[in-house]
Design an enzyme around this catalytic site. Structure first.
Site: not given
Ligand code: PRF
Ligand code: ZN
Length: 372
Positions: A91, A266, A304, A306, A309, A335
């Site tokens: 990110d 994510d 599960c 994993c 478990c 898990h």
């Molecule tokens: N922009 C960026 N990363 C993020 C978000 C976003 O709007 C969000 C919003 N749920 C999570 N991670 N760059």
């Molecule tokens: Zn598990």
């Protein structure tokens, strides 16, 4: 070829796809465990592989501040540093600056902020966060954006959006398609205004990014509001490129995203909740600290497979949690991560066989009543 995204089946708007990255193919829909500071908290890379992780997420903001992206680059990049040889998406830091750091100042050039670690002052520009992500060597880089806070009005959101778009254009200019085998995804914002979501999709999707993210959701709005905006925004993104819903979400939110054609997700929920004893199972959520598990010899989730478990009882997991033992974090995380990865794998299977609606309905029965 790196960056290729192929779709192998569809079921309604849901898709089964494959994204080619420099560190391998990601089968979508995919869930990305969050490895903020170069570790998915409490797990080794081998645990991640065993759980079925294809791709993990890292954070520009954190790794830049500590240990520093240049230090990571001198160690051969993030893959080599943390010994994860699969794909990594990073990110951009935009969101983390707004959620974590003190005292930010937005300027046309970028965002000035103070470190949440030592209060030192820094500037993120669109170009700077790409330099950092190139030092980290991630497979998928994200552009710098502003995630507007929930409740922002139309005028503020519009102004922010035009800045986010200017930053996106500078990002694409700074990183030509295919450079170093690192893909660049644009981010659609626009708050909770449909006209601004449309404006954003049009602008961002004209910039030739290798994929498109939906940002700005799951920031405090109701589930109904999120689903409404998601349903409106996802179809605006070109179908032949991957779509990524950032920071979402609960199991049902992920299934809702898949139903509307989202390919990547994510969320910190599986890892964070593991550490506070909230575990996801085929029968719903389990709070492992509850007294009812004190002498419960069953595995956490009999369905599960994993490591946790297969080997341990609920009584043991409760004991570790109550005693605040370190192994509690690890076994619970193994898990929960497996649960989210299985959720995505099951969705891929369901889409392949045209059974996604039935698959989703099953989870709705389990998770609708009470979910944190
Ligand atoms: N922009 C960026 N990363 C993020 C978000 C976003 O709007 C969000 C919003 N749920 C999570 N991670 N760059
Ligand atoms: Zn598990």
């Amino acid at each position: 070829m790196i960056g290729d995204f192929s779709i192998h089946a569809t079921d309604g708007q849901a898709r089964l796809g494959e994204l080619h990255t420099a560190h391998g193919i990601v089968r979508t829909p995919a869930f990305m465990p969050v490895g903020t500071v170069g570790t998915v908290k409490s797990l080794c890379p081998q645990d991640l592989r065993d759980a079925g992780s294809q791709i993990i997420l890292g954070n520009t903001y954190h790794l830049y501040l500590r240990p520093g992206d240049e230090l990571v680059a001198r160690r051969g990049g993030l893959h080599r540093f943390m010994r994860w040889d699969g794909p990594i998406l990073t990110d951009s830091g935009g969101f983390q600056v707004f959620s974590l750091s003190g005292l930010r100042k937005l300027t046309p050039d970028g965002v000035e902020f103070r470190s949440h670690i030592d209060g030192s002052k820094h500037l993120f520009t669109p170009e700077k966060v790409l330099d950092i992500q190139r030092n980290l060597g991630s497979d998928v880089m994200m552009v710098l954006d502003e995630c507007v806070p929930y409740g922002a009005d139309h005028a503020y959101t519009l102004k922010s959006l035009d800045l986010t778009h200017a930053w996106a254009a500078r990002s694409r200019e700074n990183h030509a398609p295919g450079r170093n085998g690192q893909l660049l995804f644009g981010i659609v914002q626009g708050g909770f205004f449909k006209d601004l979501r449309e404006r954003s999709a049009e602008a961002v999707c004209s910039m030739d990014f290798e994929g498109h993210a939906i940002g700005g959701l799951s920031v405090g709005e109701s589930t109904a509001e999120m689903y409404d905006l998601l349903a409106h925004t996802a179809p605006l993104l070109p179908a032949h490129k991957p779509r990524y819903l950032m920071g979402v979400g609960k199991p049902l939110d992920i299934l809702e995203g898949i139903e509307h054609g989202v390919d990547m997700f994510d969320c910190v929920l599986p890892t964070r909740n593991a550490r506070n004893g909230t575990l996801y199972t085929s029968q719903g959520q389990v709070n492992i600290k509850r007294a009812q598990y004190r002498e419960d010899d069953e595995p956490l989730d009999p369905a599960c497979s994993c490591y946790t478990c297969r080997n341990f009882s609920r009584a043991y997991l409760r004991h570790l949690y109550v005693a605040k033992e370190l192994l509690s974090y690890r076994l619970n995380t193994i898990h929960n991560v497996r649960f989210f990865l299985d959720l995505a794998a099951g969705a891929r299977e369901a889409v392949a066989h045209g059974r996604f609606e039935v698959y989703k309905a099953r989870f709705r029965e389990i998770f609708q009543p009470a979910e944190a």
